[in-house]
Design a protein around this motif. Structure first.
Motif, PDB file in Angstrom:
ATOM      1  N   THR A 190       0.827  -1.209   0.000  1.00 56.19           N
ATOM      2  CA  THR A 190       0.000   0.000   0.000  1.00 56.19           C
ATOM      3  C   THR A 190       0.859   1.255   0.000  1.00 56.19           C
ATOM      4  N   LEU A 191       1.876   1.278   0.846  1.00 60.12           N
ATOM      5  CA  LEU A 191       2.757   2.444   0.911  1.00 60.12           C
ATOM      6  C   LEU A 191       3.580   2.570  -0.359  1.00 60.12           C
ATOM      7  N   SER A 193       2.707   1.700  -3.303  1.00 60.27           N
ATOM      8  CA  SER A 193       1.816   2.213  -4.342  1.00 60.27           C
ATOM      9  C   SER A 193       1.659   3.728  -4.224  1.00 60.27           C
ATOM     10  N   ALA A 194       1.476   4.205  -2.990  1.00 62.06           N
ATOM     11  CA  ALA A 194       1.321   5.645  -2.765  1.00 62.06           C
ATOM     12  C   ALA A 194       2.603   6.393  -3.116  1.00 62.06           C
ATOM     13  N   GLN A 195       3.737   5.825  -2.734  1.00 57.58           N
ATOM     14  CA  GLN A 195       5.014   6.448  -3.058  1.00 57.58           C
ATOM     15  C   GLN A 195       5.248   6.472  -4.567  1.00 57.58           C
ATOM     16  N   GLN A 197       2.992   6.601  -6.889  1.00 56.18           N
ATOM     17  CA  GLN A 197       2.148   7.631  -7.478  1.00 56.18           C
ATOM     18  C   GLN A 197       2.762   9.010  -7.286  1.00 56.18           C
ATOM     19  N   THR A 214      -0.855  16.977  -0.566  1.00 58.88           N
ATOM     20  CA  THR A 214      -1.200  15.576  -0.750  1.00 58.88           C
ATOM     21  C   THR A 214      -0.438  14.713   0.240  1.00 58.88           C
ATOM     22  N   ALA A 218      -2.545  12.607   3.032  1.00 59.19           N
ATOM     23  CA  ALA A 218      -2.787  11.208   2.696  1.00 59.19           C
ATOM     24  C   ALA A 218      -2.603  10.320   3.925  1.00 59.19           C
ATOM     25  N   VAL A 220      -2.002   7.220   4.138  1.00 55.33           N
ATOM     26  CA  VAL A 220      -0.901   6.272   4.044  1.00 55.33           C
ATOM     27  C   VAL A 220       0.419   6.910   4.438  1.00 55.33           C
TER      28      VAL A 220
END
Length: 242
Positions: A190-191, A193-195, A197, A214, A218, A220
């Motif tokens: 999950t992290l 994926s956020a990183q 992006q 953001t 966020a 996350v």
């Protein structure tokens, strides 16, 4: 070599900025060390190409995503090696792409320049692989190799399909850096994926300050340790100056 700032539970913005710059200097020292056994004209060729590449953005991303919980000297050494490997890979690709810039008409001189450029690029590829191996993680080496394969294939297509859409090298290497750093730190999917992006956005925009909010909002990223959040803040602000 500049003195490294010891990690602490909390860092001020100034401390986080300085810690990132200190580690970037360590990466630069690593790269200079592995290039130090080159002699002219190869050393001159690589130095000239390196000066045109600008800020070490790939390294900065690895040095940010590679902050762990807990933060250790061993992890620090691995992320510096990984950051240097990614920058060396970027340099190797740039040296090889310089083949298209050779414009001499004399056949002998052209062949000499072509051979020298290929050898210089191959040398950088070899050193980048050595740096990746220093992490001691076979998955990191696999991520690194796959990134090299994808970017190299895209660069080749540029020669044969000038009008086609191509993979963006920065974005690909940024994402490889996130994946490899995540492997070193055990970052959740999950992290990561956020990183991914966030760094994809950084690769596309010249106004990364937009993403500060953001990052702050966020959920996350809110789950990161104070040290990790401080480094991400420092990275985004550093990007805004490049």
């Amino acid at each position: 070599m500049p003195k490294r700032i010891s990690p602490s539970t909390h860092q001020s913005e100034t401390q986080a900025d300085q810690a990132l710059l200190t580690e970037l200097n360590e990466v630069d020292a690593e790269i200079r060390a592995v290039l130090s056994d080159l002699f002219p004209p190869f050393s001159q060729m690589i130095d000239a190409r390196r000066r045109t590449l600008g800020a070490m953005k790939r390294a900065a991303i690895v040095l940010t995503a590679g902050i762990g919980v807990p933060e250790t000297d061993e992890l620090h050494a691995k992320r510096v090696s990984l950051a240097a490997a990614l920058e060396m890979l970027h340099l190797a690709l740039a040296v090889h792409m310089a083949i298209s810039e050779i414009s001499v008409t004399d056949t002998v001189q052209y062949q000499s320049l072509l051979g020298s450029t290929i050898l210089a690029g191959d040398y950088c590829f070899s050193r980048s692989a050595d740096l990746a191996v220093r992490t001691g993680d076979p998955v990191v080496v696999e991520i690194f190799s796959e990134a090299l394969k994808r970017v190299s294939e895209a660069n080749l297509r540029r020669f044969f399909e000038p009008s086609a859409l191509h993979l963006e090298e920065d974005s690909e290497l940024f994402l490889a850096g996130i994946a490899a750093a995540g492997q070193l730190t055990g970052t959740s999917a999950t992290l990561q994926s956020a990183q991914s992006q966030l760094v994809s956005d950084l690769a596309r925009t010249q106004s990364p300050v937009v993403h500060l909010q953001t990052l702050a909002d966020a959920a996350v990223f809110a789950a990161l340790s104070p040290l990790q959040r401080a480094r991400w803040q420092a990275l985004i602000e550093w990007f805004s100056t490049k």
